[in-house]
Design a protein around this motif. Structure first.
Motif, mmCIF file in Angstrom:
data_model
loop_
_atom_site.group_PDB
_atom_site.id
_atom_site.type_symbol
_atom_site.label_atom_id
_atom_site.label_comp_id
_atom_site.label_asym_id
_atom_site.label_seq_id
_atom_site.Cartn_x
_atom_site.Cartn_y
_atom_site.Cartn_z
ATOM 1 N N GLU A 1 0.871 -1.175 0.000
ATOM 2 C CA GLU A 1 0.000 0.000 0.000
ATOM 3 C C GLU A 1 0.903 1.218 0.000
ATOM 4 O O GLU A 1 1.843 1.291 0.790
ATOM 5 N N TYR A 2 0.621 2.157 -0.895
ATOM 6 C CA TYR A 2 1.518 3.295 -1.027
ATOM 7 C C TYR A 2 0.761 4.546 -1.419
ATOM 8 O O TYR A 2 -0.346 4.483 -1.955
ATOM 9 N N GLU A 3 1.389 5.672 -1.124
ATOM 10 C CA GLU A 3 0.859 6.960 -1.545
ATOM 11 C C GLU A 3 1.975 7.688 -2.287
ATOM 12 O O GLU A 3 3.062 7.916 -1.733
ATOM 13 N N LYS A 4 1.705 8.028 -3.541
ATOM 14 C CA LYS A 4 2.685 8.723 -4.364
ATOM 15 C C LYS A 4 2.817 10.185 -3.923
ATOM 16 O O LYS A 4 1.845 10.794 -3.478
ATOM 17 N N LEU A 5 4.015 10.735 -4.093
ATOM 18 C CA LEU A 5 4.203 12.161 -3.831
ATOM 19 C C LEU A 5 3.563 13.010 -4.918
ATOM 20 O O LEU A 5 3.113 14.120 -4.659
ATOM 21 N N ASN A 6 3.520 12.465 -6.151
ATOM 22 C CA ASN A 6 2.808 13.145 -7.226
ATOM 23 C C ASN A 6 2.369 12.101 -8.251
ATOM 24 O O ASN A 6 2.831 10.960 -8.230
ATOM 25 N N GLU A 7 1.494 12.488 -9.146
ATOM 26 C CA GLU A 7 0.890 11.526 -10.078
ATOM 27 C C GLU A 7 1.862 10.978 -11.113
ATOM 28 O O GLU A 7 1.581 9.970 -11.750
ATOM 29 N N LYS A 8 3.016 11.617 -11.298
ATOM 30 C CA LYS A 8 3.988 11.148 -12.292
ATOM 31 C C LYS A 8 4.867 10.006 -11.774
ATOM 32 O O LYS A 8 5.559 9.363 -12.549
ATOM 33 N N ILE A 9 4.837 9.757 -10.488
ATOM 34 C CA ILE A 9 5.640 8.684 -9.887
ATOM 35 C C ILE A 9 5.041 7.341 -10.306
ATOM 36 O O ILE A 9 3.831 7.136 -10.201
ATOM 37 N N PRO A 10 5.872 6.409 -10.784
ATOM 38 C CA PRO A 10 5.338 5.089 -11.157
ATOM 39 C C PRO A 10 4.994 4.248 -9.925
ATOM 40 O O PRO A 10 5.482 4.512 -8.822
ATOM 41 N N ALA A 11 4.180 3.250 -10.140
ATOM 42 C CA ALA A 11 3.849 2.300 -9.066
ATOM 43 C C ALA A 11 5.122 1.539 -8.674
ATOM 44 O O ALA A 11 6.005 1.330 -9.512
ATOM 45 N N PRO A 12 5.230 1.113 -7.428
ATOM 46 C CA PRO A 12 6.424 0.389 -6.978
ATOM 47 C C PRO A 12 6.391 -1.095 -7.363
ATOM 48 O O PRO A 12 6.629 -1.981 -6.541
ATOM 49 N N ASP A 13 6.110 -1.362 -8.636
ATOM 50 C CA ASP A 13 6.042 -2.741 -9.124
ATOM 51 C C ASP A 13 7.342 -3.503 -8.876
ATOM 52 O O ASP A 13 7.326 -4.701 -8.608
ATOM 53 N N ALA A 14 8.475 -2.813 -8.968
ATOM 54 C CA ALA A 14 9.766 -3.475 -8.767
ATOM 55 C C ALA A 14 9.879 -4.022 -7.344
ATOM 56 O O ALA A 14 10.526 -5.052 -7.127
ATOM 57 N N TYR A 15 9.239 -3.372 -6.378
ATOM 58 C CA TYR A 15 9.275 -3.860 -4.994
ATOM 59 C C TYR A 15 8.417 -5.114 -4.831
ATOM 60 O O TYR A 15 8.780 -6.027 -4.094
ATOM 61 N N LEU A 16 7.303 -5.165 -5.528
ATOM 62 C CA LEU A 16 6.468 -6.360 -5.495
ATOM 63 C C LEU A 16 7.210 -7.522 -6.164
ATOM 64 O O LEU A 16 7.183 -8.658 -5.672
ATOM 65 N N ASP A 17 7.898 -7.231 -7.257
ATOM 66 C CA ASP A 17 8.698 -8.243 -7.943
ATOM 67 C C ASP A 17 9.841 -8.727 -7.038
ATOM 68 O O ASP A 17 10.132 -9.923 -6.979
ATOM 69 N N LEU A 18 10.473 -7.805 -6.330
ATOM 70 C CA LEU A 18 11.540 -8.171 -5.390
ATOM 71 C C LEU A 18 10.995 -9.099 -4.306
ATOM 72 O O LEU A 18 11.617 -10.120 -3.984
ATOM 73 N N ALA A 19 9.835 -8.777 -3.754
ATOM 74 C CA ALA A 19 9.224 -9.624 -2.724
ATOM 75 C C ALA A 19 8.951 -11.024 -3.268
ATOM 76 O O ALA A 19 9.192 -12.027 -2.583
ATOM 77 N N ALA A 20 8.474 -11.102 -4.509
ATOM 78 C CA ALA A 20 8.192 -12.406 -5.121
ATOM 79 C C ALA A 20 9.470 -13.213 -5.308
ATOM 80 O O ALA A 20 9.508 -14.426 -5.038
ATOM 81 N N LYS A 21 10.542 -12.574 -5.745
ATOM 82 C CA LYS A 21 11.813 -13.271 -5.952
ATOM 83 C C LYS A 21 12.418 -13.739 -4.631
ATOM 84 O O LYS A 21 12.944 -14.852 -4.541
ATOM 85 N N VAL A 22 12.336 -12.897 -3.604
ATOM 86 C CA VAL A 22 12.844 -13.297 -2.286
ATOM 87 C C VAL A 22 12.005 -14.456 -1.744
ATOM 88 O O VAL A 22 12.538 -15.392 -1.142
#
Length: 151
Positions: free
Chosen positions: A119-140
């Motif tokens: 769950e996250y809140e972006k600082l502004n609308e141009k920030i991408p979703a933290p998909d890489a963190y979800l991918d990191l969690a899956a790999k770990v």
């Protein structure tokens, strides 16, 4: 306008739910040993390995970059095998006002189901979703599974 979002993924693993949950509940110090290409270190900054409010400092690699963050253990539900972590410092906070990561492990007839929620809140609308963190969690998750199944 609030820029709050949620990402989720479910991962089936062969390891028992209790053993997997215990790694994230009280044995996080093992994660750099079983996922060293992704997680280079984790240390207790305040508190201990398993108490709510404890602060841990992580060193990790994401998209080829060496990064770090501090997180607090926000919630622990032993009965439902779930834990929620709240990121309080690190490079990721340059993009997000808040970032919480939760894991819940459910036993299945054979193995377990691991659910990761960010769950996250972006600082502004141009920030991408933290998909890489979800991918990191899956790999770990897969690295921890391999360690537990091998053991």
């Amino acid at each position: 306008m609030a820029l709050k979002y949620k990402l989720e993924t479910d991962i089936e693993i062969k390891a028992p739910a209790d053993k997997f949950y215990n790694i994230f509940r009280s044995q996080m110090h093992l994660i750099p040993n079983v996922s060293s290409d992704k997680i280079q270190g984790v240390q207790v900054h305040e508190g201990d390995w398993e108490t709510m409010g404890s602060v841990k400092h992580w060193n990790y690699t994401l998209d080829g970059n060496a990064l770090s963050l501090k997180e607090t253990v926000e919630a622990i539900d032993v009965e439902n095998k779930s834990i929620t972590y709240n990121t309080v410092d690190g490079e990721v906070m340059k993009h997000y006002k808040s970032l919480k990561c939760g894991v819940q492990v459910s036993a299945k007839d054979e193995g377990s189901l691991v659910k990761w929620i960010i769950e996250y809140e972006k600082l502004n609308e141009k920030i991408p979703a933290p998909d890489a963190y979800l991918d990191l969690a899956a790999k770990v998750t897969k690295d921890v599974e391999a360690h537990l199944v091998k053991a």
